[in-house]
Design a protein around this motif. Structure first.
Motif, PDB file in Angstrom:
ATOM      1  N   GLN A 121      55.728  78.189  56.935  1.00 35.09           N
ATOM      2  CA  GLN A 121      54.390  77.906  56.441  1.00 35.09           C
ATOM      3  C   GLN A 121      53.821  79.167  55.818  1.00 35.09           C
ATOM      4  O   GLN A 121      53.968  80.253  56.364  1.00 35.09           O
ATOM      5  CB  GLN A 121      53.491  77.450  57.588  1.00 35.09           C
ATOM      6  CG  GLN A 121      54.021  76.238  58.317  1.00 35.09           C
ATOM      7  CD  GLN A 121      53.139  75.897  59.492  1.00 35.09           C
ATOM      8  OE1 GLN A 121      52.047  75.388  59.313  1.00 35.09           O
ATOM      9  NE2 GLN A 121      53.602  76.193  60.700  1.00 35.09           N
ATOM     10  N   PHE A 122      53.165  79.015  54.673  1.00 39.17           N
ATOM     11  CA  PHE A 122      52.579  80.140  53.953  1.00 39.17           C
ATOM     12  C   PHE A 122      51.089  79.905  53.778  1.00 39.17           C
ATOM     13  O   PHE A 122      50.630  78.761  53.727  1.00 39.17           O
ATOM     14  CB  PHE A 122      53.232  80.278  52.569  1.00 39.17           C
ATOM     15  CG  PHE A 122      54.687  80.622  52.633  1.00 39.17           C
ATOM     16  CD1 PHE A 122      55.092  81.944  52.617  1.00 39.17           C
ATOM     17  CD2 PHE A 122      55.650  79.632  52.735  1.00 39.17           C
ATOM     18  CE1 PHE A 122      56.434  82.274  52.686  1.00 39.17           C
ATOM     19  CE2 PHE A 122      56.993  79.946  52.810  1.00 39.17           C
ATOM     20  CZ  PHE A 122      57.387  81.269  52.784  1.00 39.17           C
ATOM     21  N   PRO A 123      50.303  80.986  53.664  1.00 35.36           N
ATOM     22  CA  PRO A 123      48.865  80.810  53.408  1.00 35.36           C
ATOM     23  C   PRO A 123      48.647  80.021  52.120  1.00 35.36           C
ATOM     24  O   PRO A 123      49.383  80.168  51.153  1.00 35.36           O
ATOM     25  CB  PRO A 123      48.343  82.244  53.264  1.00 35.36           C
ATOM     26  CG  PRO A 123      49.353  83.103  53.936  1.00 35.36           C
ATOM     27  CD  PRO A 123      50.668  82.404  53.764  1.00 35.36           C
ATOM     28  N   ARG A 124      47.632  79.201  52.149  1.00 37.27           N
ATOM     29  CA  ARG A 124      47.305  78.396  50.966  1.00 37.27           C
ATOM     30  C   ARG A 124      46.693  79.257  49.867  1.00 37.27           C
ATOM     31  O   ARG A 124      45.970  80.201  50.130  1.00 37.27           O
ATOM     32  CB  ARG A 124      46.302  77.310  51.331  1.00 37.27           C
ATOM     33  CG  ARG A 124      46.894  76.239  52.179  1.00 37.27           C
ATOM     34  CD  ARG A 124      45.896  75.097  52.336  1.00 37.27           C
ATOM     35  NE  ARG A 124      46.444  74.092  53.206  1.00 37.27           N
ATOM     36  CZ  ARG A 124      46.130  73.966  54.488  1.00 37.27           C
ATOM     37  NH1 ARG A 124      45.247  74.771  55.026  1.00 37.27           N
ATOM     38  NH2 ARG A 124      46.679  73.039  55.216  1.00 37.27           N
ATOM     39  N   VAL A 125      46.966  78.863  48.655  1.00 34.25           N
ATOM     40  CA  VAL A 125      46.307  79.448  47.494  1.00 34.25           C
ATOM     41  C   VAL A 125      45.524  78.311  46.855  1.00 34.25           C
ATOM     42  O   VAL A 125      46.092  77.270  46.530  1.00 34.25           O
ATOM     43  CB  VAL A 125      47.326  80.033  46.493  1.00 34.25           C
ATOM     44  CG1 VAL A 125      46.618  80.542  45.259  1.00 34.25           C
ATOM     45  CG2 VAL A 125      48.145  81.121  47.155  1.00 34.25           C
TER      46      VAL A 125
END
Length: 142
Positions: A121-125
């Motif tokens: 999971q990656f931070p949202r942009v």
């Protein structure tokens, strides 16, 4: 240098401006068990969490981010805003959205990974675009 947060509040000097100790104060911890850094290329800050039951260091006070943004300069406000976004993201993604397992920091950058199912999971942009649509004299509001 270190940037300190207690939940959603940021630690500032009583006289205003960021409190940026060179060494991590006793009691401060890395969020989600690992390092979090923000900066602008020329400056890198390590973001730390401050326990609720520990009073702030002498000469400092915690402020909500909205209040702090009115006190800080634009560069410091960007750091604080980005740090708060990633701290909130890490807090909200402690468990995997696929299998419910406990996530851990990935060895591949800013991701959180589930050791049970492998989901990264990656931070949202969230980009935003503002445009003006017109035909010379008239404009479209939508």
């Amino acid at each position: 240098m270190h940037l300190l947060f207690q939940r959603s509040r940021i630690l500032l000097r009583e006289s205003g401006g960021l409190y940026l100790p060179a060494r991590a104060p006793v009691g401060a911890t890395e969020p989600h068990g690992g390092p979090l850094t923000v900066g602008d290329g020329s400056t890198t800050l390590t973001v730390l969490s401050w326990p609720d039951d520990l009073p702030p260091p002498s000469g400092t006070v915690f402020h909500g981010l909205r209040t702090a943004l009115g006190i800080l300069g634009s560069r410091e406000a960007r750091w604080a805003g980005r740090a708060r976004q990633v701290l909130d993201w890490r807090q909200d993604h402690r468990h995997c959205g696929r299998c419910g397992g406990v996530t851990e920091l990935s060895d591949r950058g800013a991701a959180l990974r589930c050791p049970a199912c492998g989901l990264a999971q990656f931070p949202r942009v969230a980009p935003a675009v503002i445009v003006l649509v017109h035909d010379g004299e008239r404009l479209l509001l939508g």
